[in-house]
Design a protein around this motif. Structure first.
Motif, PDB file in Angstrom:
ATOM      1  N   TYR A  51       0.831  -1.333   0.202  1.00 54.41           N
ATOM      2  CA  TYR A  51      -0.113   0.023   0.041  1.00 54.41           C
ATOM      3  C   TYR A  51       0.883   1.433  -0.116  1.00 54.41           C
ATOM      4  CZ  TYR A  51      -3.753   3.417   1.286  1.00 54.41           C
ATOM      5  OH  TYR A  51      -4.830   4.254   1.507  1.00 54.41           O
ATOM      6  N   ASN A  77      -5.116  -5.547  -3.153  1.00 52.71           N
ATOM      7  CA  ASN A  77      -5.632  -5.441  -1.782  1.00 52.71           C
ATOM      8  C   ASN A  77      -6.098  -6.703  -1.181  1.00 52.71           C
ATOM      9  OD1 ASN A  77      -5.100  -2.611  -1.194  1.00 52.71           O
ATOM     10  ND2 ASN A  77      -6.843  -2.174  -2.583  1.00 52.71           N
ATOM     11  N   ASN A 254      -6.763  -0.398   3.276  1.00 52.69           N
ATOM     12  CA  ASN A 254      -6.123  -1.502   4.143  1.00 52.69           C
ATOM     13  C   ASN A 254      -6.862  -1.656   5.716  1.00 52.69           C
ATOM     14  OD1 ASN A 254      -5.400   1.182   4.888  1.00 52.69           O
ATOM     15  ND2 ASN A 254      -3.295   0.398   5.390  1.00 52.69           N
TER      16      ASN A 254
END
Length: 489
Positions: A51, A77, A254
């Motif tokens: 990320y 993700n 996240n």
């Protein structure tokens, strides 16, 4: 491969393969938009997809530029979050039969490498394709547990430079074949019951809905024959008991909110915020590029890269002073700095680059208030004026303790809102989807300028519902009913 771009950390990573004009470094792709308006397939072979890394942003901005990224941010993700996946009985049986015919290294875990949905192991092609359908990524390394009927234990991306000579040959062949095929997204099972989960975080300091609003949702839902229930992270294992999910907690990629949205979507549930909307809204770098591409007015801006040598004078010459710098995924005025001098700039960069490899710099547009237009399913729902906190340049002043942390709010009937504000808000939200959004705008010389699009706008009792009252909650809940009915047909 005329319509394919292959992104690499370094052009040297491509030395084992045939020369092509289709390769580009990750950094160059981020800093320079490829010429032409045609849609491209962007094969992102960065060794780092974490990320806020440049590999991550390559896939993110590819989507903003109308390109198809492999892997997509959605896939990245899910891999990073460890979202699990199960194989059906037939694939378990296939694995078992293959093991009986082949000798595996000692240990409970055995690994399978997958290249664009193919594998070197003859007989396991169906499994490779199944995993690729669920996790479309160029190179995957799958760990399977032999003691638990070959259950998938881990899913990881594999760097290109880690491949052996034989693996490089197989990868090159798989890439060539992939370029000639169309890959189909997996289908999800259908649901038929009308139960709504409203996810919230009781400890959140600035939640999208206050307690009275959540109670209103429950009361109105009961009158509409919807079984609505407030759930928290502890209840997330019960998600499959419901037909629809309404997220009333600040979303982040996240974060549990995105994981739940993704899980709900994969299981054919109706969900607000849907994972694609979360991806598109929560990152200001993506959103800014998307709006610019569609010629929607936004503040003048530029990207600042941690990998570059950055100078205050250069940014100030383009944006003027003061200007604003912000992390891409900040919310409620967090992660934003107003920069007026070189010392401000250096201080802000030292703080923000710890959180992101790319920073968004924008011109400072001082106004007494921001417009917020709430939009549901492509229609304007409510309108508010959010005033700046007293003596501060933002709506929220996190440096002050007590009751004056945020500015006042006025809620207005839609007919009292300038029509160009509503038109611009509707156009901006249409680029995101058909869910529930809050579009923030400023009006400068009668021109509406979009500041951002929020995927989970505030619905607070006494504020956003000041004009519509219970009708606001009814319309949002009715969206779930209509969507469920349409799905069941």
């Amino acid at each position: 491969m005329n319509n394919v771009l292959v992104l690499l950390d370094s052009l040297n990573d491509w030395k084992p393969y045939y020369e092509t004009n289709s390769i580009l470094t990750v950094s160059d792709y981020l800093k320079h938009k490829p010429p032409g308006k045609e849609s491209k397939i962007v094969i992102n072979l960065s060794s780092n997809y974490t990320y806020n890394s440049e590999g991550y942003y390559s896939s993110l901005l590819a989507q903003a530029r109308g390109h198809r990224a492999i892997p997509s941010v959605d896939t990245i993700n899910r891999i990073e979050s460890g979202t699990g996946m199960r194989m059906d009985a037939s694939l378990h049986k296939l694995c078992y039969q293959w093991i009986q015919k082949n000798t595996l290294p000692e240990g409970d875990i055995w690994y399978l490498n997958i290249y664009f949905g193919t594998c070197r192991e003859k007989g396991l092609e169906r499994i490779a394709r199944f995993i690729f359908d669920n996790y479309p990524a160029p190179i995957l390394r799958i760990g399977l547990n032999t003691r638990q009927r070959n259950q998938i234990e881990t899913i990881q991306t594999l760097p290109l430079k880690s491949l052996s000579d034989e693996e490089q040959d197989f990868f090159a062949s798989a890439l060539d074949n992939f370029n000639k095929k169309i890959w189909r997204a997996p289908r999800s099972p259908r649901c038929c019951r009308y139960n709504l989960a409203i996810f919230h975080d009781p400890a959140e300091k600035f939640p999208p809905s206050n307690k009275k609003a959540l109670t209103k949702f429950l009361d109105i839902a009961k009158k509409m024959d919807i079984h609505a229930e407030l759930i928290t992270e502890e209840d997330s294992v019960r998600l499959m008991e419901f037909d629809a999910l309404f997220i009333r907690s600040t979303t982040s990629l996240n974060h549990i909110t995105y994981n739940l949205a993704q899980k709900a979507k994969q299981n054919d549930m109706i969900v607000i915020d849907d994972p694609l909307s979360i991806i598109r809204c929560t990152n200001k770098v993506y959103l800014n590029e998307l709006l610019e591409r569609e010629k929607i007015s936004v503040p003048a801006s530029r990207l600042i890269f941690r990998s570059n040598e950055n100078h205050f004078e250069e940014v100030a010459a383009q944006l003027g002073t003061p200007f604003i710098v912000k992390i891409p995924d900040g919310s409620f005025s967090h992660g934003m700095h107003k920069v007026s001098s070189e010392s401000d700039f250096e201080k802000a960069m030292s703080v923000l680059f710890e959180k992101s490899s790319i920073i968004l710099a924008q011109e400072y547009i001082p106004t007494d208030f921001d417009w917020r237009i709430g939009i549901l399913n492509g229609e304007a729902l409510y309108a508010c004026k959010y005033y700046m906190a007293k003596g501060h340049w933002q709506i929220y002043n996190h440096g002050v303790k007590g009751c004056n942390q945020s500015g006042l709010v006025d809620t207005l009937p839609l007919y009292q809102v300038p029509q160009n504000v509503i038109r611009t808000a509707l156009k901006a939200s249409s680029l995101i989807g058909k869910g529930l959004y809050g579009v923030d705008l400023k009006v400068i010389n009668n021109k509406a300028v979009v500041i951002e699009v929020n995927d989970n706008p505030s619905i607070d009792h006494g504020i956003e519902d000041a004009i519509l009252g219970d009708e606001l909650y009814y319309r949002i809940l009715n969206y779930f009913i209509r969507s469920l009915e349409l799905k069941s047909r």
